[in-house]
Design a protein around this motif. Structure first.
Motif, PDB file in Angstrom:
ATOM      1  N   PRO A   1       0.796  -1.233   0.000  1.00 42.97           N
ATOM      2  CA  PRO A   1       0.000   0.000   0.000  1.00 42.97           C
ATOM      3  C   PRO A   1       0.824   1.276   0.000  1.00 42.97           C
ATOM      4  O   PRO A   1       0.331   2.326  -0.439  1.00 42.97           O
ATOM      5  N   SER A   2       2.068   1.210   0.461  1.00 38.85           N
ATOM      6  CA  SER A   2       2.929   2.393   0.433  1.00 38.85           C
ATOM      7  C   SER A   2       3.224   2.842  -0.985  1.00 38.85           C
ATOM      8  O   SER A   2       3.592   3.998  -1.214  1.00 38.85           O
ATOM      9  N   LEU A   3       3.078   1.929  -1.958  1.00 33.02           N
ATOM     10  CA  LEU A   3       3.268   2.299  -3.357  1.00 33.02           C
ATOM     11  C   LEU A   3       2.260   3.361  -3.807  1.00 33.02           C
ATOM     12  O   LEU A   3       2.542   4.148  -4.710  1.00 33.02           O
TER      13      LEU A   3
ATOM     14  N   LYS B   1       3.303  23.375  -3.316  1.00 32.02           N
ATOM     15  CA  LYS B   1       4.404  23.864  -2.487  1.00 32.02           C
ATOM     16  C   LYS B   1       5.550  22.869  -2.506  1.00 32.02           C
ATOM     17  O   LYS B   1       6.713  23.217  -2.628  1.00 32.02           O
ATOM     18  N   SER B   2       5.185  21.602  -2.356  1.00 33.73           N
ATOM     19  CA  SER B   2       6.138  20.497  -2.467  1.00 33.73           C
ATOM     20  C   SER B   2       5.361  19.269  -2.896  1.00 33.73           C
ATOM     21  O   SER B   2       4.334  18.940  -2.275  1.00 33.73           O
ATOM     22  N   PRO B   3       5.776  18.570  -3.956  1.00 29.02           N
ATOM     23  CA  PRO B   3       5.018  17.395  -4.414  1.00 29.02           C
ATOM     24  C   PRO B   3       4.879  16.320  -3.347  1.00 29.02           C
ATOM     25  O   PRO B   3       3.924  15.555  -3.362  1.00 29.02           O
ATOM     26  N   GLY B   4       5.839  16.270  -2.403  1.00 26.99           N
ATOM     27  CA  GLY B   4       5.790  15.253  -1.357  1.00 26.99           C
ATOM     28  C   GLY B   4       5.124  15.706  -0.077  1.00 26.99           C
ATOM     29  O   GLY B   4       5.090  14.957   0.899  1.00 26.99           O
ATOM     30  N   GLU B   5       4.570  16.918  -0.066  1.00 28.60           N
ATOM     31  CA  GLU B   5       3.906  17.413   1.149  1.00 28.60           C
ATOM     32  C   GLU B   5       2.536  16.760   1.290  1.00 28.60           C
ATOM     33  O   GLU B   5       1.750  16.715   0.338  1.00 28.60           O
ATOM     34  N   ILE B   6       2.257  16.254   2.481  1.00 28.98           N
ATOM     35  CA  ILE B   6       1.005  15.525   2.703  1.00 28.98           C
ATOM     36  C   ILE B   6      -0.135  16.515   2.901  1.00 28.98           C
ATOM     37  O   ILE B   6      -0.347  17.050   3.998  1.00 28.98           O
TER      38      ILE B   6
ATOM     39  N   THR C   1      -4.751   9.767  -0.051  1.00 30.85           N
ATOM     40  CA  THR C   1      -4.006   8.572  -0.466  1.00 30.85           C
ATOM     41  C   THR C   1      -3.220   7.994   0.703  1.00 30.85           C
ATOM     42  O   THR C   1      -3.171   6.776   0.899  1.00 30.85           O
ATOM     43  N   TYR C   2      -2.604   8.870   1.490  1.00 28.83           N
ATOM     44  CA  TYR C   2      -1.803   8.422   2.638  1.00 28.83           C
ATOM     45  C   TYR C   2      -2.680   7.737   3.681  1.00 28.83           C
ATOM     46  O   TYR C   2      -2.317   6.693   4.224  1.00 28.83           O
ATOM     47  N   LEU C   3      -3.851   8.308   3.946  1.00 27.89           N
ATOM     48  CA  LEU C   3      -4.767   7.713   4.921  1.00 27.89           C
ATOM     49  C   LEU C   3      -5.280   6.352   4.435  1.00 27.89           C
ATOM     50  O   LEU C   3      -5.389   5.413   5.227  1.00 27.89           O
ATOM     51  N   ILE C   4      -5.573   6.258   3.143  1.00 27.13           N
ATOM     52  CA  ILE C   4      -6.022   4.977   2.585  1.00 27.13           C
ATOM     53  C   ILE C   4      -4.936   3.918   2.726  1.00 27.13           C
ATOM     54  O   ILE C   4      -5.207   2.755   3.068  1.00 27.13           O
ATOM     55  N   SER C   5      -3.676   4.308   2.471  1.00 24.92           N
ATOM     56  CA  SER C   5      -2.569   3.346   2.606  1.00 24.92           C
ATOM     57  C   SER C   5      -2.421   2.868   4.046  1.00 24.92           C
ATOM     58  O   SER C   5      -2.150   1.685   4.292  1.00 24.92           O
ATOM     59  N   LEU C   6      -2.617   3.757   5.006  1.00 21.62           N
ATOM     60  CA  LEU C   6      -2.535   3.360   6.414  1.00 21.62           C
ATOM     61  C   LEU C   6      -3.649   2.374   6.780  1.00 21.62           C
ATOM     62  O   LEU C   6      -3.402   1.379   7.477  1.00 21.62           O
ATOM     63  N   ILE C   7      -4.858   2.640   6.308  1.00 23.04           N
ATOM     64  CA  ILE C   7      -5.989   1.744   6.593  1.00 23.04           C
ATOM     65  C   ILE C   7      -5.750   0.373   5.977  1.00 23.04           C
ATOM     66  O   ILE C   7      -6.004  -0.670   6.600  1.00 23.04           O
TER      67      ILE C   7
END
Length: 253
Positions: free
Chosen positions: A87-89, A111-116, A123-129
């Motif tokens: 899921p981290s992908l 501001k930054s492409p990697g800023e959450i 997407t990050y929350l879905i990967s955690l779930i």
């Protein structure tokens, strides 16, 4: 088995994770991946050859081994490592999409492409779930397949072609059970870390959204008060001009 791709994946995810996420990456890499490669894989390497029954009936040992170990512990552990890291992908792909979009438009869109934030936050929350769900699924799978998290020294088998109930002995049961408990402990720790990170992000951005709405509301109230003040200031002036015009007009006889 080469685990280089998983190492590269974890190191890539580490760049876009917050503090708790980096702890999760360290736990997966050090306490799970390295332990698997260095120690656990060797313990289960010859488990089928070292599984012995007190009868030499052709096929009996194979059938009994397959019955008590439908999937090898170590194979299931490897599958779990791959699945919970996959899921981290989603985060990596989303960041790559942002970077490609900026190159396509040839301008700074984030501001930054990697800023959450924004879509990347979802997407990050879905990967955690997904990671938490997969950890729980594999723990339940381990428990169901092996009737708990214990490795017995002796198992009794009466499955054909065994002529009667035979005793079968598992090699290194204590050592295997220790690593099995270690696996369960690290899985539980990863679930706690994922849950903590999920709760932290939801709380953080809920507060952030609330503050934004509150500031907008306050700014709107100040703007209304300012307009009311201007209108109230103009009304006495207009009344004064009306009174002066009445005074200067000729009297009606």
């Amino acid at each position: 088995m080469s685990w280089g791709f998983l190492r590269d994946l974890l190191s890539g995810v580490n760049k876009y994770s917050i503090g708790i996420g980096r702890i999760w990456v360290a736990v997966v890499f050090i306490f799970r991946l390295l332990v698997y490669i260095v120690a656990a894989e060797n313990i289960w390497k010859y488990e089928h050859d070292e599984f012995e029954c007190n009868i030499k009936q052709p096929g009996c040992e194979n059938v009994c081994f397959d019955h008590f170990f439908p999937v090898s512990h170590i194979s299931l552990w490897a599958l779990q490592l791959i699945m919970v890291s996959t899921p981290s992908l989603l985060v990596v792909f989303h960041v790559a999409y942002r970077e490609k979009r900026e190159k396509h438009h040839n301008q700074k869109l984030y501001k930054s492409p990697g800023e959450i934030d924004g879509g990347l936050l979802c997407t990050y929350l879905i990967s955690l779930i997904l990671k938490m769900g997969l950890e729980i699924v594999f723990l339940v799978l381990f428990y169901k397949l092996y009737n708990g998290f214990k490795v017995p020294r002796l198992v009794k088998c009466d499955i054909r072609p065994c002529p009667n109930t035979v005793d079968c002995f598992i090699s290194k049961p204590t050592e295997k059970m220790i690593f099995l408990y270690f696996l369960v402990a690290t899985s539980c720790l990863c679930i706690v870390l994922n849950l903590s990170e999920l709760s932290y992000l939801i709380f953080k951005y809920s507060i952030k959204c609330y503050l934004k709405r509150y500031i907008k509301k306050c700014q709107g109230s100040e703007s209304d008060c300012h307009k009311s003040g201007i209108i109230g200031h103009n009304r006495p002036a207009a009344a004064g001009r009306f009174h002066n015009s009445l005074a200067s007009s000729p009297s009606i006889q």
